[in-house]
Design an enzyme around this catalytic site. Structure first.
Site: not given
Ligand code: PLP
Length: 425
Positions: A142, A237, A265
């Site tokens: 994701y 990511d 996060k």
């Molecule tokens: C949570 C997440 C995102 C998106 O971040 P948001 O702050 O919710 O837009 C992107 N990549 C990864 C791996 C994530 O866990």
């Protein structure tokens, strides 16, 4: 009617599904989501006054636990001086320095307000730097909710993307290629076809959005080599893994340097902040120096940078050792609970992260994660919730023990997990 039910009904009348992010709705586990009244340390309390040991921790954002006194104080101090200016502040430079100091592959960062935005910027930057258009992503990873990354999971062969949401045009995913996670053979096939047009390979170095799926030995090294071979940029990511699995993120833990990194996060300390980072030669392609445009009214927000700095200042090597010990206790507790109940599960752990699949065999990619038993997960989720433990309301998520979880929390969780597991048989 309980207060939770009442609030859910009211919210549903004015907010689609009653929630501002879909997984919060309990759709995949059923039932009424609880509405949060407050949270402190390892626990969260709902509108009916029930308190749960919390392993969601805002999807990993709250690594110190909720409402840590130093973080609250940092936010309060910042707020008293104004909450947003549209002009730079000292804390932005301090937070950038703190990140650059921790992550070896990064010389400069740009701050934004969400992980989605940061990945969007990383992809645009990779395309701007290379002058190429295609991007490879892995099924089940994701990368936020912007159009080019909302692509249905392909399986088996590398495939051209098919939009994974209504409202995403074929045109916006035509340059997104989906390959199975942990599959370097499929990657090679995709590179044969698209290598010369490839701007970037985008990956969660520890996949944590299809449940927790560790990278197979050699997988991340294979991605680094593949990018070097075809002249594409490797984008990690690390929105979940960054500052959580080690001081220097997954790249520090595995010793692999991506070209571009994305953090979210943890780095925002529970406020809206995310980061794109890379060597200066890449980052200086961003406006105002370079020709890749990117901007944000609330970017580098004073409250968020204050919270981020407060959190990072607590994350020394000892903190990661403690966090990993908590994760190990949680993983071992789950293992023995399901052994006692005679239910086959795969508990995955990568350092400070824990995941679980109701599966007879190892889970190494999205197709295998999908064939785990998500119906039992939903029952286990409710059995835990009824007994005062909150796990993610979906079998495709990761568990986030925090630094606030005490030995007592973990022992209580073990006991509750045994009862909950036995209730399933
Ligand atoms: C949570 C997440 C995102 C998106 O971040 P948001 O702050 O919710 O837009 C992107 N990549 C990864 C791996 C994530 O866990």
């Amino acid at each position: 009617m309980s207060r939770n039910e009442e609030l859910f009904e009211r919210a549903q009348a004015v907010i689609p599904g009653g929630v501002n992010s879909p997984v919060r709705s309990f759709r995949s586990v059923g039932g009424t989501p609880f509405f949060v009244k407050s949270a402190s340390g390892s626990t969260i309390t709902d509108a009916d006054g029930r308190t749960y040991i919390d392993y969601v921790q805002s999807w990993g954002a709250s690594i110190l636990g909720h409402a840590h006194p130093d973080v609250v104080e940092a936010i309060r101090d910042a707020a008293l001086a104004g909450t947003t200016y549209g002009a730079p502040t000292e804390r932005e430079a301090l937070l950038a320095e703190a990140i650059v100091e921790r992550v070896a592959s990064i010389e400069k960062v740009r701050m934004v307000s969400s992980g989605t935005e940061a990945v969007m910027t990383a992809v645009r930057l990779a395309r701007g730097v290379t002058g190429r258009s295609k991007v490879i992503k892995f099924a089940g990873c994701y990368h936020g909710h912007f159009d080019a990354m909302l692509v249905a999971a392909g399986s088996g062969l590398a495939t051209l993307g098919i939009p994974g949401s209504a409202g995403v045009t074929a045109g916006s995913v035509v340059d997104t290629i989906v390959v199975p996670y942990n599959d370097l053979v499929a990657l090679d096939r995709a590179l044969d076809e698209h290598g010369k047009d490839l701007a970037a390979i985008l990956v969660e170095p520890i996949a944590a959005n299809m449940g927790l799926v560790p990278p197979a030995p050699g997988f991340l090294e294979g991605l680094r080599a593949a990018c070097d071979r075809v002249g594409a940029l490797l984008v990690f990511d690390e929105v979940i893994s960054g500052f959580r699995v080690a001081r220097g993120g997954a790249q520090g833990r595995f010793g692999i340097a991506p070209d571009i990194s994305v953090f979210g996060k943890v780095v925002g300390g529970g406020l809206p902040l995310a980061v794109v980072g890379a060597p200066a030669a890449i980052m200086d392609h961003l406006a105002p120096i370079g020709d890749v445009y990117q901007a944000g009214t609330l970017s580098g927000n004073p409250l968020a940078t204050a919270a981020g700095l407060a959190v990072l200042s607590h994350l020394d090597d000892a903190a990661y050792i403690r966090l990993e010990a908590n994760a190990t206790l949680l993983a071992e507790g789950l293992e023995s609970a399901f052994e006692a109940a005679g239910i086959n599960t795969r508990i995955t752990q990568v350092g400070t992260l824990v995941g679980m699949f109701f599966s007879d065999s190892a889970v190494t990619n999205y197709a295998e994660a999908q064939s785990a038993n998500h119906e039992i997960y939903a029952r286990f989720f409710h059995a835990l919730l009824d007994r005062g433990v909150w796990f993610a309301p979906s079998g495709y998520e990761t568990l986030f023990p925090s630094l606030a979880h005490s030995a007592t929390d973990l022992v209580n969780t073990d006991e509750i997990a045994i009862e909950a597991a036995l209730s399933l048989v």
